[in-house]
Motif scaffolding. Structure first.
Motif, mmCIF file in Angstrom:
data_model
loop_
_atom_site.group_PDB
_atom_site.id
_atom_site.type_symbol
_atom_site.label_atom_id
_atom_site.label_comp_id
_atom_site.label_asym_id
_atom_site.label_seq_id
_atom_site.Cartn_x
_atom_site.Cartn_y
_atom_site.Cartn_z
ATOM 1 N N VAL A 90 -2.084 -1.489 -1.058
ATOM 2 C CA VAL A 90 -1.051 -1.898 -1.999
ATOM 3 C C VAL A 90 0.258 -2.158 -1.256
ATOM 4 O O VAL A 90 0.461 -1.686 -0.140
ATOM 5 C CB VAL A 90 -0.798 -0.828 -3.093
ATOM 6 C CG1 VAL A 90 -2.047 -0.595 -3.934
ATOM 7 C CG2 VAL A 90 -0.300 0.485 -2.499
ATOM 8 N N ASP A 91 1.131 -2.901 -1.930
ATOM 9 C CA ASP A 91 2.508 -3.057 -1.456
ATOM 10 C C ASP A 91 3.234 -1.755 -1.798
ATOM 11 O O ASP A 91 3.326 -1.375 -2.967
ATOM 12 C CB ASP A 91 3.154 -4.254 -2.161
ATOM 13 C CG ASP A 91 4.595 -4.441 -1.741
ATOM 14 O OD1 ASP A 91 5.465 -3.713 -2.283
ATOM 15 O OD2 ASP A 91 4.844 -5.305 -0.881
ATOM 16 N N ARG A 92 3.746 -1.064 -0.788
ATOM 17 C CA ARG A 92 4.324 0.264 -0.970
ATOM 18 C C ARG A 92 5.483 0.244 -1.976
ATOM 19 O O ARG A 92 5.533 1.038 -2.916
ATOM 20 C CB ARG A 92 4.804 0.839 0.365
ATOM 21 C CG ARG A 92 5.438 2.221 0.219
ATOM 22 C CD ARG A 92 6.002 2.750 1.528
ATOM 23 N NE ARG A 92 4.933 3.163 2.414
ATOM 24 C CZ ARG A 92 4.618 2.538 3.555
ATOM 25 N NH1 ARG A 92 5.268 1.476 3.943
ATOM 26 N NH2 ARG A 92 3.642 2.989 4.305
ATOM 27 N N GLN A 93 6.420 -0.674 -1.816
ATOM 28 C CA GLN A 93 7.606 -0.694 -2.665
ATOM 29 C C GLN A 93 7.245 -0.984 -4.124
ATOM 30 O O GLN A 93 7.705 -0.309 -5.033
ATOM 31 C CB GLN A 93 8.609 -1.728 -2.157
ATOM 32 C CG GLN A 93 9.901 -1.735 -2.949
ATOM 33 C CD GLN A 93 10.925 -2.684 -2.370
ATOM 34 O OE1 GLN A 93 10.801 -3.150 -1.247
ATOM 35 N NE2 GLN A 93 11.957 -2.976 -3.143
ATOM 36 N N ARG A 94 6.391 -1.981 -4.343
ATOM 37 C CA ARG A 94 5.996 -2.306 -5.719
ATOM 38 C C ARG A 94 5.250 -1.141 -6.358
ATOM 39 O O ARG A 94 5.426 -0.857 -7.538
ATOM 40 C CB ARG A 94 5.123 -3.561 -5.757
ATOM 41 C CG ARG A 94 5.958 -4.834 -5.760
ATOM 42 C CD ARG A 94 5.085 -6.019 -6.035
ATOM 43 N NE ARG A 94 4.289 -6.297 -4.842
ATOM 44 C CZ ARG A 94 3.432 -7.285 -4.725
ATOM 45 N NH1 ARG A 94 3.204 -8.087 -5.731
ATOM 46 N NH2 ARG A 94 2.775 -7.482 -3.609
ATOM 47 N N PHE A 95 4.409 -0.459 -5.592
ATOM 48 C CA PHE A 95 3.643 0.667 -6.115
ATOM 49 C C PHE A 95 4.581 1.787 -6.560
ATOM 50 O O PHE A 95 4.440 2.327 -7.664
ATOM 51 C CB PHE A 95 2.657 1.170 -5.054
ATOM 52 C CG PHE A 95 1.782 2.289 -5.540
ATOM 53 C CD1 PHE A 95 0.619 2.018 -6.242
ATOM 54 C CD2 PHE A 95 2.116 3.614 -5.292
ATOM 55 C CE1 PHE A 95 -0.191 3.052 -6.699
ATOM 56 C CE2 PHE A 95 1.309 4.649 -5.737
ATOM 57 C CZ PHE A 95 0.154 4.363 -6.440
#
Length: 134
Positions: free
Chosen positions: A121-126
């Motif tokens: 996953v994209d860390r920031q979006r998650f």
């Protein structure tokens, strides 16, 4: 919004992590039982740590993996003072899904076996999505 490039994860990636069992790791301490041996939640955490270590050096910037599904067979008790080793191997890559096979051993004896599925996953979006959910 564009998707990040696919990582260069390939089956066969491995990593190992060790844990010397202390009183804090026991079933009594973690609330999973009333015996002074390595608790199943700690076995699971060790298995997951090995899967994270297997992808750490190849993780694309801004990406991470999160746990999706676990199957764990905890077969043998491990007393305080013993050292267990979790060995993870990336078995299957299906797009962003990574399936690991993990063995936890105490010397030559298999303590536990697990299949751990993680997803990239994209860390920031998650983190942002998780914050909005609370």
């Amino acid at each position: 919004m564009h998707e990040p490039p696919e990582p260069s994860f390939a089956p066969g990636l491995t990593a190992r992590v060790e844990l010397t069992v202390t009183d804090a790791d026991t079933a009594q301490a973690v609330g999973s039982g009333d015996v002074p041996v390595l608790g199943t939640p700690r076995v699971l955490a060790l298995a997951e740590a090995a899967t994270v270590a297997a992808t750490a050096t190849r993780m694309p910037a801004g990406q991470t993996t999160v746990g999706l599904r676990v199957e764990l067979d905890h077969r043998v008790p491990t007393p305080v003072g013993r050292t267990v080793v979790a060995q993870a191997r990336l078995a299957t890559v299906d797009g962003r899904r990574l399936l690991f096979e993990v063995t936890v051993a105490d010397g030559g004896e298999t303590v536990a076996e697990a299949r751990v599925e993680r997803v990239l996953v994209d860390r920031q979006r998650f983190v942002e999505r998780a914050s909005r959910a609370s």
